[in-house]
Design an enzyme around this catalytic site. Structure first.
Site, PDB file in Angstrom:
ATOM      1  N   VAL A  32       7.932  11.544 -11.242  1.00  0.00           N
ATOM      2  CA  VAL A  32       6.748  11.974 -12.034  1.00  0.00           C
ATOM      3  C   VAL A  32       5.610  11.151 -11.851  1.00  0.00           C
ATOM      4  O   VAL A  32       4.486  11.746 -12.367  1.00  0.00           O
ATOM      5  CB  VAL A  32       7.052  11.966 -13.717  1.00  0.00           C
ATOM      6  CG1 VAL A  32       8.184  12.973 -13.838  1.00  0.00           C
ATOM      7  CG2 VAL A  32       7.314  10.812 -14.013  1.00  0.00           C
ATOM      8  N   SER A  65      10.932   7.885 -10.741  1.00  0.00           N
ATOM      9  CA  SER A  65      12.249   8.237 -10.488  1.00  0.00           C
ATOM     10  C   SER A  65      12.582   8.260  -9.099  1.00  0.00           C
ATOM     11  O   SER A  65      13.823   8.165  -8.625  1.00  0.00           O
ATOM     12  CB  SER A  65      12.620   9.660 -11.019  1.00  0.00           C
ATOM     13  OG  SER A  65      12.586   9.653 -12.466  1.00  0.00           O
ATOM     14  N   TYR A  74      15.869  16.907  -9.376  1.00  0.00           N
ATOM     15  CA  TYR A  74      16.257  17.577 -10.584  1.00  0.00           C
ATOM     16  C   TYR A  74      16.832  18.903 -10.615  1.00  0.00           C
ATOM     17  O   TYR A  74      17.697  19.117  -9.981  1.00  0.00           O
ATOM     18  CB  TYR A  74      14.912  17.390 -11.698  1.00  0.00           C
ATOM     19  CG  TYR A  74      14.536  16.050 -11.620  1.00  0.00           C
ATOM     20  CD1 TYR A  74      15.321  14.839 -11.964  1.00  0.00           C
ATOM     21  CD2 TYR A  74      13.309  15.639 -10.903  1.00  0.00           C
ATOM     22  CE1 TYR A  74      14.812  13.609 -12.036  1.00  0.00           C
ATOM     23  CE2 TYR A  74      12.862  14.575 -10.965  1.00  0.00           C
ATOM     24  CZ  TYR A  74      13.474  13.430 -11.219  1.00  0.00           C
ATOM     25  OH  TYR A  74      13.208  12.263 -11.314  1.00  0.00           O
ATOM     26  N   LYS A 122      15.407   5.597  -8.300  1.00  0.00           N
ATOM     27  CA  LYS A 122      16.540   5.639  -8.576  1.00  0.00           C
ATOM     28  C   LYS A 122      17.659   5.848  -7.397  1.00  0.00           C
ATOM     29  O   LYS A 122      18.851   5.456  -7.487  1.00  0.00           O
ATOM     30  CB  LYS A 122      16.967   7.114  -9.502  1.00  0.00           C
ATOM     31  CG  LYS A 122      16.183   7.111 -10.878  1.00  0.00           C
ATOM     32  CD  LYS A 122      16.114   8.390 -11.375  1.00  0.00           C
ATOM     33  CE  LYS A 122      15.640   8.219 -12.898  1.00  0.00           C
ATOM     34  NZ  LYS A 122      15.298   9.511 -13.639  1.00  0.00           N
ATOM     35  N   TYR A 161      15.214  -0.503 -16.293  1.00  0.00           N
ATOM     36  CA  TYR A 161      14.845   0.791 -15.980  1.00  0.00           C
ATOM     37  C   TYR A 161      13.321   1.148 -16.067  1.00  0.00           C
ATOM     38  O   TYR A 161      12.677   1.506 -15.055  1.00  0.00           O
ATOM     39  CB  TYR A 161      15.650   1.842 -16.613  1.00  0.00           C
ATOM     40  CG  TYR A 161      15.280   3.233 -16.430  1.00  0.00           C
ATOM     41  CD1 TYR A 161      15.520   3.758 -15.339  1.00  0.00           C
ATOM     42  CD2 TYR A 161      14.510   3.914 -17.480  1.00  0.00           C
ATOM     43  CE1 TYR A 161      15.225   5.168 -15.290  1.00  0.00           C
ATOM     44  CE2 TYR A 161      14.090   5.129 -17.197  1.00  0.00           C
ATOM     45  CZ  TYR A 161      14.484   5.865 -16.136  1.00  0.00           C
ATOM     46  OH  TYR A 161      14.145   7.000 -15.627  1.00  0.00           O
TER      47      TYR A 161
HETATM   48  O1  DON Z   1      12.176   7.806 -17.507  1.00  0.00           O
HETATM   49  C1  DON Z   1      11.241   8.409 -17.302  1.00  0.00           C
HETATM   50  O2  DON Z   1      10.688   8.881 -18.289  1.00  0.00           O
HETATM   51  C2  DON Z   1      10.185   8.081 -16.209  1.00  0.00           C
HETATM   52  N1  DON Z   1       9.881   6.672 -16.296  1.00  0.00           N
HETATM   53  C3  DON Z   1      10.938   8.356 -14.942  1.00  0.00           C
HETATM   54  C4  DON Z   1      10.916   9.626 -14.974  1.00  0.00           C
HETATM   55  C5  DON Z   1      10.615  10.587 -13.550  1.00  0.00           C
HETATM   56  O3  DON Z   1      10.156  10.001 -12.671  1.00  0.00           O
HETATM   57  C6  DON Z   1      11.421  11.699 -13.564  1.00  0.00           C
HETATM   58  N2  DON Z   1      10.848  12.542 -12.717  1.00  0.00           N
HETATM   59  N3  DON Z   1      10.608  13.469 -12.431  1.00  0.00           N
END
Ligand code: DON
Length: 370
Positions: A302, A106, A284, A109, A232
Site C-alpha cells: 500500500v 506488504s 491480493y 511479505k 510486522y
Molecule cells: O497491514 C497493514 O496495514 C500495512 N502495514 C501493510 C499493508 C499492505 O501493504 C497491504 N497492501 N496492499
C-alpha cells in the site's frame, strides 16, 4: 560489506520506439533473443526506449487514491512515479522517480516468507500458513475453514503468522535486525526504518491486532502477540525505492544471489516456494487477474510499490502511490501490463521457448555403437 550499488546505468534520453514493437504488440527480439542484453550504457538501448514509452503512456493516469488508513502514508506526493528494471547480470535501467523512497509495506511479505522457509523449513511454515489464494481483501479477518490457518503469507493474517515464526525463532529484536540486513542485501544497499510510519502503523493497527488474536486462538501464533505484531509493523515501515525493489526481484530471479554484489541472500528452495506463492497470491484480490494479464510472480504494497520477478532474467520495481480498490498501485499495474506485453514476459507467452533440460528426456536413445 555488500553496499556497493553505485555507478549503475540510468535511463537515457527519451527516444522513439516505433519499429521496435511488432504488430502483435511485442518488441521484436534482438539477435540474442534477450531485449535487455542489448543495453551497454553508452547509448539509449532498446530497453531504455521501451521504458520511456511505457512511462510516458502511463504517467497521465491519475485514477486511484493514496492509502490514508495509516495517517503517515497519506503524506507522500501522489504524482511520484518511477520504474526500474534490474537484470540478472546486474545492470539497471530506470526512469522517473525510481530513486524516491517510500515504505515497502506488504511487498515485505514475500521476503519474510522466504526467510521463514529458510530458517524454519517448509513443513513448519506450512503448519502456520497455507498457500491458497483467498480471493478476499488483504486485511480480511478470516482463515481457511478447512485448515483453520491463514490462506497464504501474502495477506495480513499469513504475514503476521510468519512474523510470529521469525520472532519465535530469533527473538523480536534479533529478528528485525536480521530481516533489515537481509532486505538490504537483496537491495544491494543499506536500508532504514521509517520511525514515523512505524509509530503510525502501531498506533492505528487495530485490525491487525484483531487478526493476531484470531491467529492465537487458532494456534497459528504463539504468545505474546504484541512483539510479533511489532515485528510486522516494523518490516512494513522499511524505506525502499523502485530501484531497490528491482534489485530485490532480480536477486530472487537470480536464484537468491544479488546479481550486482554476488552476495548469496536467499536459499534456492525458499526462492522457488516464494515465487510460487507470489504467482498465485501476490496481488491480493486481483491475484487471478494479474496472473492472467501480466503473468509474472509479483508482490504489491500500500506504499505504492510493486516488485515483479521474471525468473532467471530480470527484476522489475515500480512506484506510484495512488491505489485502486484492491490496494494495488494503478500506474504500477498499467506499467507491468505494458512491459509484460512488449517484452513478452508472461509465463505462458510465445517467447517462453523450450528447455534443453526437458528436451534431454525426450531425445531418441543413441544406437549402440558396434
Ligand atoms: O497491514 C497493514 O496495514 C500495512 N502495514 C501493510 C499493508 C499492505 O501493504 C497491504 N497492501 N496492499
Amino acid at each position: 560489506m555488500f553496499w556497493k550499488r553505485a555507478g549503475t546505468n540510468s535511463a537515457t534520453e527519451p527516444s522513439e520506439i516505433s519499429g521496435a514493437i511488432s504488430a502483435n504488440g511485442h518488441a521484436e527480439p534482438s539477435e540474442a533473443a534477450d531485449p535487455i542484453a542489448t543495453a551497454n550504457g553508452s547509448s539509449p538501448s532498446r530497453i531504455d526506449a521501451i521504458l520511456t514509452d511505457v512511462y510516458d503512456r502511463v504517467r497521465p493516469i491519475s485514477d486511484g487514491a493514496l492509502a490514508d488508513y495509516i495517517p503517515e502514508l497519506a503524506k507522500v506526493s501522489p504524482e511520484s512515479f518511477g520504474i526500474a528494471i534490474a537484470t540478472t547480470q546486474g545492470k539497471v535501467h530506470k526512469i522517473g522517480d525510481a530513486d524516491t523512497e517510500f515504505t515497502i509495506q506488504s511487498t515485505s511479505k514475500a521476503l519474510t516468507y522466504c526467510m521463514a522457509l529458510e530458517l524454519c523449513g517448509r513443513q513448519e511454515v506450512l503448519g502456520r500458513v497455507g498457500v491458497e489464494p483467498s480471493g478476499d481483501p488483504f486485511n480480511a479477518i478470516e482463515f481457511s475453514p478447512l485448515t483453520r490457518r491463514p490462506y497464504n503469507p501474502m495477506v495480513n493474517g499469513g504475514a503476521i503468522a510468519v512474523s510470529g515464526l521469525l520472532r519465535d525463532t530469533l527473538g523480536a529484536d534479533e529478528a528485525f535486525e536480521r530481516l533489515l540486513e537481509r532486505f538490504s542485501q537483496a537491495a544491494g544497499r543499506k536500508l532504514r526504518l521509517n520511525e514515523d510510519v512505524y509509530r503510525s502503523e502501531s498506533q492505528t493497527g487495530h485490525r491487525n491486532r484483531a487478526i493476531a488474536h484470531l491467529l492465537l486462538s487458532a494456534g497459528a501464533l504463539q504468545e505474546p502477540v504484541e512483539p510479533a505484531l511489532d515485528l510486522y509493523f516494523r518490516q512494513c515501515s522499511i524505506m525502499v525505492t523502485a530501484t531497490d525493489l528491482a534489485f530485490m526481484a532480480a536477486t530472487i530471479a537470480n536464484l537468491g544471489v544479488n546479481p550486482l554484489t554476488g552476495e548469496h541472500v536467499f536459499d534456492i528452495d525458499a526462492v522457488r516456494d516464494t515465487q510460487s506463492v507470489m504467482f498465485s497470491c501476490g496481488m491480493y484480490d486481483y491475484s487471478g487477474g494479474w496472473t492472467y494479464e501480466v503473468g509474472i510472480p509479483a508482490k504489491s504494497g500500500v506504499g505504492g510499490g510493486i516488485l515483479g520477478v521474471v525468473n532467471r532474467q530480470i527484476g522489475i520495481g515500480t512506484y506510484s502511490p495512488r491505489l485502486d480498490r484492491t490496494g494495488n498501485s494503478t500506474r504500477g499495474i498499467e506499467s507491468f501490463k505494458m512491459l509484460s506485453n512488449v517484452l513478452g514476459l508472461h509465463a505462458f507467452d510465445l517467447t517462453n521457448t523450450g528447455s534443453a533440460f526437458v528436451n534431454s528426456f525426450f531425445a531418441e536413445p543413441k544406437a549402440d555403437s558396434p
